[in-house]
Design a protein around this motif. Sequence first.
Motif, mmCIF file in Angstrom:
data_model
loop_
_atom_site.group_PDB
_atom_site.id
_atom_site.type_symbol
_atom_site.label_atom_id
_atom_site.label_comp_id
_atom_site.label_asym_id
_atom_site.label_seq_id
_atom_site.Cartn_x
_atom_site.Cartn_y
_atom_site.Cartn_z
ATOM 1 N N PRO A 230 3.982 0.952 -10.996
ATOM 2 C CA PRO A 230 3.126 -0.114 -10.440
ATOM 3 C C PRO A 230 2.409 0.286 -9.161
ATOM 4 O O PRO A 230 1.276 -0.138 -8.925
ATOM 5 N N VAL A 231 3.066 1.118 -8.327
ATOM 6 C CA VAL A 231 2.413 1.528 -7.087
ATOM 7 C C VAL A 231 1.188 2.388 -7.381
ATOM 8 O O VAL A 231 0.131 2.244 -6.754
ATOM 9 N N VAL A 232 1.308 3.278 -8.360
ATOM 10 C CA VAL A 232 0.169 4.115 -8.730
ATOM 11 C C VAL A 232 -0.946 3.260 -9.350
ATOM 12 O O VAL A 232 -2.133 3.482 -9.099
ATOM 13 N N THR A 233 -0.552 2.271 -10.176
ATOM 14 C CA THR A 233 -1.558 1.361 -10.738
ATOM 15 C C THR A 233 -2.303 0.616 -9.629
ATOM 16 O O THR A 233 -3.525 0.460 -9.669
ATOM 17 N N GLY A 234 -1.548 0.164 -8.615
ATOM 18 C CA GLY A 234 -2.195 -0.476 -7.479
ATOM 19 C C GLY A 234 -3.108 0.468 -6.726
ATOM 20 O O GLY A 234 -4.189 0.081 -6.270
ATOM 21 N N ALA A 235 -2.692 1.741 -6.586
ATOM 22 C CA ALA A 235 -3.539 2.730 -5.917
ATOM 23 C C ALA A 235 -4.834 2.951 -6.693
ATOM 24 O O ALA A 235 -5.926 3.079 -6.103
ATOM 25 N N ILE A 236 -4.749 2.985 -8.034
ATOM 26 C CA ILE A 236 -5.959 3.126 -8.855
ATOM 27 C C ILE A 236 -6.887 1.930 -8.640
ATOM 28 O O ILE A 236 -8.114 2.075 -8.515
ATOM 29 N N SER A 237 -6.306 0.750 -8.580
ATOM 30 C CA SER A 237 -7.123 -0.445 -8.350
ATOM 31 C C SER A 237 -7.824 -0.385 -7.003
ATOM 32 O O SER A 237 -9.011 -0.738 -6.888
ATOM 33 N N TYR A 238 -7.114 0.085 -5.982
ATOM 34 C CA TYR A 238 -7.731 0.173 -4.666
ATOM 35 C C TYR A 238 -8.845 1.216 -4.643
ATOM 36 O O TYR A 238 -9.872 1.022 -3.988
ATOM 37 N N TRP A 274 -13.066 -7.530 1.536
ATOM 38 C CA TRP A 274 -12.275 -6.460 0.908
ATOM 39 C C TRP A 274 -10.966 -6.238 1.643
ATOM 40 O O TRP A 274 -9.916 -6.047 1.029
ATOM 41 N N LEU A 275 -10.998 -6.275 2.978
ATOM 42 C CA LEU A 275 -9.767 -6.123 3.759
ATOM 43 C C LEU A 275 -8.814 -7.287 3.508
ATOM 44 O O LEU A 275 -7.589 -7.090 3.408
ATOM 45 N N ILE A 276 -9.348 -8.497 3.393
ATOM 46 C CA ILE A 276 -8.499 -9.654 3.082
ATOM 47 C C ILE A 276 -7.844 -9.478 1.719
ATOM 48 O O ILE A 276 -6.667 -9.794 1.528
ATOM 49 N N TRP A 277 -8.603 -8.949 0.763
ATOM 50 C CA TRP A 277 -8.035 -8.698 -0.560
ATOM 51 C C TRP A 277 -6.966 -7.615 -0.492
ATOM 52 O O TRP A 277 -5.942 -7.690 -1.191
ATOM 53 N N CYS A 278 -7.182 -6.609 0.330
ATOM 54 C CA CYS A 278 -6.224 -5.512 0.430
ATOM 55 C C CYS A 278 -4.878 -5.975 0.967
ATOM 56 O O CYS A 278 -3.830 -5.450 0.550
#
Length: 650
Positions: A230-238, A274-278
């Motif tokens: 999941p962490v890698v999936t989140g990194a791909i999304s970012y 974008w920062l708020i989303w992050c």
Amino acid sequence: MKRILSLIAGLFLAFNAMAQAPAAPQQKIDELVRLLQDPDVQAWLNSRKEAGAPAASPASSTSPASPAGTSNLADWETAARTRVHEIIAAIPAIPAEVTAAALRARQDATSRGYAPVFVIFGGLVALGLLAEALYGRLVARRETLLGRLAPVGIFAGAMAIVFFAVEWPPLARVTLLAYLSAFILFRLAIVCLSAADIAAPLRVRLTIIFAVVSLAAATAAVGNPLGVPPVVTGAISYCFSVIGLILAIEAVWATSQRSRAWKAAVAAFLVVLWLIWCVNMRGLFWIGIYALVLPSILNTTGRIAGSFISDPASLRGILIVRGARAAVIALAVGWLALVWQLNPDTLGQRDPFVVALFYGGLKSVLILVCADLLWQLVKGWIDRTLRVATDTTSLAPADAARRARFRTLLPIFRNALAVLVAVMAGLIVLAQLGVQIGPLIAGAGIFGVAIGFGSQTLVKDVISGVFYMLDDAFRVGEYIQAKDYKGTVEGFSLRSVRLRHHRGPVFTVPFGELGAVENMSRDWVIDKFRITVGFNTDIEKARKLTKKVGAELQEDAELGKLFIEPLKMKGVEEFADYGIVLSFAMTTVPGMQTYVRRKAYAKIREVFLSNGIAFAQPTVQVGGDDKDGGAAAAAQAIRAQQASAATPAK
């Protein structure tokens, strides 16, 4: 520019979907349960629990109690910081994890005798394009939104039939479903862009951005089923979100015609969002997105909905256009509630007051949307009825009177209804936001009584207007006179009537100042006038000639419809100083008596003179007692002069 902002909303929508972590596979769950049931693992967990309890006790007894809000803020800050660090640390592992996931999907398909996933994907896309081409040969394409969406529907339907008819391997099925769905959504976006009035440079940029969004959403959806952490999936999304942010800012700077300061402000706002989303503040993020793009989306939706109807001002048109906008707002509110519900670790959800205020605000938005839809429907019906009521030609007097009454009462009803809807919607919104409206209503009642005592004239005007309306004393378009005011009624308010004088000035008269009203435009008008003729006039001959004039006026194509009773001579009214005063009368429709009287004057003069009836003129008698002698001598002199003029010269 509005379309760019709408695009950014769709972009962040996809990124939000990518960041949601799907559930763990059943195989890993079973493995975790088996490990927890192992005796050695249970013994180790118990030992850690016993060792951690004494250490935690002193800390809890010595540390001062912190406010709940400070603790929530600290916990949220720690969680956000940890998540950001994990994402940054997982970025280098993206290539290896993506390669491993692709190999797992390939092996899952080839081990069961199927082609690789990308080959299957290409074959399904080719099949859909073939079905779309056959549809294009059989059916002529229509240059409408539905006509352009139909080929995409055929494309998606052909692929769906084959996809659900074949029992694909598990990993291949998930991968194909994600990427085929993303491809279909991308094609739908392209169709909408082609149907919209967008410049070519902007359309190209929007196409690229939608392609990135579709690819990002599909990649995030298949990450966990393919074994990507999941962490890698989140990194791909970012990473995809950064690409999308850069493309959006470039589109703003390259296609907008606004000033540099405005472009810089929009770019800064996008970066802040974008920062708020992050940091996982999804509720605040979507509120910012709605404030940015929702007005343009509503205008576009209303324009598209209005293209399907012929009369946008009709009740059906208002219901479709306003209903479509209300549906968009309802979907936006529902999505905001869903995002809020799916993120329980958000900072605001830990505060009951913020939660109550948030849900109260969402309900208030829906209430205001319903109130606006109701008001627009009623207002549209009233406006349409008023437009119809203004045309009273070729109508019976009763129908014309009823329409005039509508023109009088409907504006007052519209104003009263607007106040009622606004007050009721405001009170319901306050109740949803947690305000106790009972004391507010009671206080408003007391305040109203105080105002009533201080504004007796205003209350008198309003009540007088109500009774004038109940008595049907006058209507819009009628000519009235009250005290020193007279004119045509142009409109009403709650406390006054607007009169247009026949010379142009407009009087705004409070109802309480009208008093007795003289209505000069109701039902019929009896117009009387007098004419003075010589003393030697044959009265019976004048009566017959007048009757003839009345018949000719009634037979006139223009004047005949204005008469209710024809022109008649009533008889001798009096003997004046210079002649006999004859009285005439006629009954006409209201408001036209002056016009008809002028026509009657001209006709009577013409007929009387042609038949030897002279009109009386003021004369002065000069001379002695022989009154007739002077006149006879003057007449004899005139005749002699005329005879000498007629005798030819020798």
